[in-house]
Design a protein around this motif. Structure first.
Motif, mmCIF file in Angstrom:
data_model
loop_
_atom_site.group_PDB
_atom_site.id
_atom_site.type_symbol
_atom_site.label_atom_id
_atom_site.label_comp_id
_atom_site.label_asym_id
_atom_site.label_seq_id
_atom_site.Cartn_x
_atom_site.Cartn_y
_atom_site.Cartn_z
ATOM 1 N N PHE A 57 0.840 -1.197 0.000
ATOM 2 C CA PHE A 57 0.000 0.000 0.000
ATOM 3 C C PHE A 57 0.876 1.248 0.000
ATOM 4 N N ASP A 58 0.335 2.341 -0.505
ATOM 5 C CA ASP A 58 1.071 3.603 -0.532
ATOM 6 C C ASP A 58 1.493 4.066 0.862
ATOM 7 N N ASP A 59 0.747 3.641 1.900
ATOM 8 C CA ASP A 59 1.100 4.045 3.274
ATOM 9 C C ASP A 59 2.171 3.152 3.893
ATOM 10 N N GLY A 60 2.674 2.155 3.134
ATOM 11 C CA GLY A 60 3.732 1.286 3.618
ATOM 12 C C GLY A 60 3.274 -0.072 4.125
ATOM 13 N N ALA A 61 1.967 -0.245 4.353
ATOM 14 C CA ALA A 61 1.460 -1.554 4.784
ATOM 15 C C ALA A 61 1.698 -2.574 3.677
ATOM 16 N N ARG A 62 1.960 -3.822 4.078
ATOM 17 C CA ARG A 62 2.259 -4.869 3.103
ATOM 18 C C ARG A 62 1.529 -6.148 3.499
ATOM 19 N N HIS A 63 0.922 -6.815 2.500
ATOM 20 C CA HIS A 63 0.219 -8.081 2.731
ATOM 21 C C HIS A 63 0.622 -9.089 1.671
ATOM 22 N N ARG A 64 0.797 -10.334 2.092
ATOM 23 C CA ARG A 64 0.960 -11.439 1.154
ATOM 24 C C ARG A 64 -0.435 -11.808 0.684
ATOM 25 N N CYS A 65 -0.653 -11.947 -0.638
ATOM 26 C CA CYS A 65 -1.983 -12.170 -1.189
ATOM 27 C C CYS A 65 -2.073 -13.454 -1.993
ATOM 28 N N VAL A 66 -3.271 -14.028 -1.965
ATOM 29 C CA VAL A 66 -3.635 -15.173 -2.775
ATOM 30 C C VAL A 66 -4.825 -14.747 -3.621
ATOM 31 N N VAL A 67 -4.758 -14.925 -4.939
ATOM 32 C CA VAL A 67 -5.872 -14.562 -5.819
ATOM 33 C C VAL A 67 -6.990 -15.587 -5.625
ATOM 34 N N ARG A 68 -8.193 -15.101 -5.327
ATOM 35 C CA ARG A 68 -9.368 -15.964 -5.158
ATOM 36 C C ARG A 68 -10.274 -15.922 -6.376
ATOM 37 N N TRP A 69 -10.275 -14.811 -7.104
ATOM 38 C CA TRP A 69 -11.000 -14.713 -8.369
ATOM 39 C C TRP A 69 -10.360 -13.637 -9.214
ATOM 40 N N ARG A 70 -10.565 -13.723 -10.528
ATOM 41 C CA ARG A 70 -10.003 -12.710 -11.424
ATOM 42 C C ARG A 70 -10.924 -12.492 -12.606
ATOM 43 N N LYS A 71 -10.948 -11.252 -13.053
ATOM 44 C CA LYS A 71 -11.633 -10.836 -14.273
ATOM 45 C C LYS A 71 -10.620 -10.030 -15.075
ATOM 46 N N LEU A 72 -11.013 -9.502 -16.199
ATOM 47 C CA LEU A 72 -10.091 -8.799 -17.078
ATOM 48 C C LEU A 72 -9.320 -7.688 -16.364
ATOM 49 N N GLY A 73 -10.012 -6.851 -15.573
ATOM 50 C CA GLY A 73 -9.354 -5.729 -14.910
ATOM 51 C C GLY A 73 -9.521 -5.725 -13.407
ATOM 52 N N ASP A 74 -10.016 -6.828 -12.818
ATOM 53 C CA ASP A 74 -10.275 -6.907 -11.379
ATOM 54 C C ASP A 74 -9.673 -8.184 -10.805
ATOM 55 N N LEU A 75 -9.221 -8.077 -9.570
ATOM 56 C CA LEU A 75 -8.769 -9.251 -8.819
ATOM 57 C C LEU A 75 -9.418 -9.232 -7.445
ATOM 58 N N GLY A 76 -9.859 -10.379 -6.986
ATOM 59 C CA GLY A 76 -10.276 -10.545 -5.603
ATOM 60 C C GLY A 76 -9.174 -11.306 -4.889
ATOM 61 N N VAL A 77 -8.615 -10.737 -3.841
ATOM 62 C CA VAL A 77 -7.509 -11.385 -3.145
ATOM 63 C C VAL A 77 -7.834 -11.607 -1.674
ATOM 64 N N GLU A 78 -7.234 -12.657 -1.152
ATOM 65 C CA GLU A 78 -7.300 -12.944 0.277
ATOM 66 C C GLU A 78 -5.911 -12.706 0.840
ATOM 67 N N PHE A 79 -5.841 -12.059 1.980
ATOM 68 C CA PHE A 79 -4.549 -11.866 2.629
ATOM 69 C C PHE A 79 -4.116 -13.199 3.218
ATOM 70 N N ALA A 80 -2.913 -13.640 2.899
ATOM 71 C CA ALA A 80 -2.415 -14.947 3.317
ATOM 72 C C ALA A 80 -2.262 -15.043 4.833
ATOM 73 N N GLU A 81 -2.160 -13.887 5.513
ATOM 74 C CA GLU A 81 -2.075 -13.892 6.975
ATOM 75 C C GLU A 81 -3.380 -14.357 7.600
ATOM 76 N N ASN A 82 -4.481 -14.330 6.821
ATOM 77 C CA ASN A 82 -5.809 -14.725 7.311
ATOM 78 C C ASN A 82 -6.400 -15.777 6.381
ATOM 79 N N PRO A 83 -5.821 -16.978 6.306
ATOM 80 C CA PRO A 83 -6.321 -17.978 5.355
ATOM 81 C C PRO A 83 -7.728 -18.437 5.695
ATOM 82 N N ARG A 84 -8.454 -18.902 4.681
ATOM 83 C CA ARG A 84 -9.806 -19.423 4.882
ATOM 84 C C ARG A 84 -9.805 -20.668 5.701
#
Length: 84
Positions: A57-84
């Motif tokens: 993030f621009d404020d310096g926060a950082r998250h490891r992400c897993v893509v849960r869904w994707r479209k042409l210009g959109d991604l839905g991600v889950e933060f790996a620190e909070n797995p399902r």
């Protein structure tokens, strides 16, 4: 429509950067909604974005992400620190 999220997402308009390839590759994106467990990202195209990456993030926060869904210009991600 059934809601599968563990936490409620709120609207957001934050700048962020997708970081992958051991930090050698980046892509700018915009965070459109955000929760403790994930986010919706928008960008020009999701082509070449891997299924796992860091979101800086621009404020310096950082998250490891897993893509849960994707479209042409959109991604839905889950933060790996909070797995399902």
């Amino acid at each position: 429509m059934s809601e599968n999220r563990n936490s409620v997402r709120t609207r957001a308009l934050k700048g962020a950067r997708i970081v992958y390839g051991n930090g050698s590759m980046t892509r700018d994106c915009t965070v459109r909604n955000l929760s403790a467990g994930g986010a919706k990202l928008i960008m020009q195209s999701t082509a070449d974005i891997p299924d796992f990456f860091d979101l800086l993030f621009d404020d310096g926060a950082r998250h490891r992400c897993v893509v849960r869904w994707r479209k042409l210009g959109d991604l839905g991600v889950e933060f790996a620190e909070n797995p399902r």
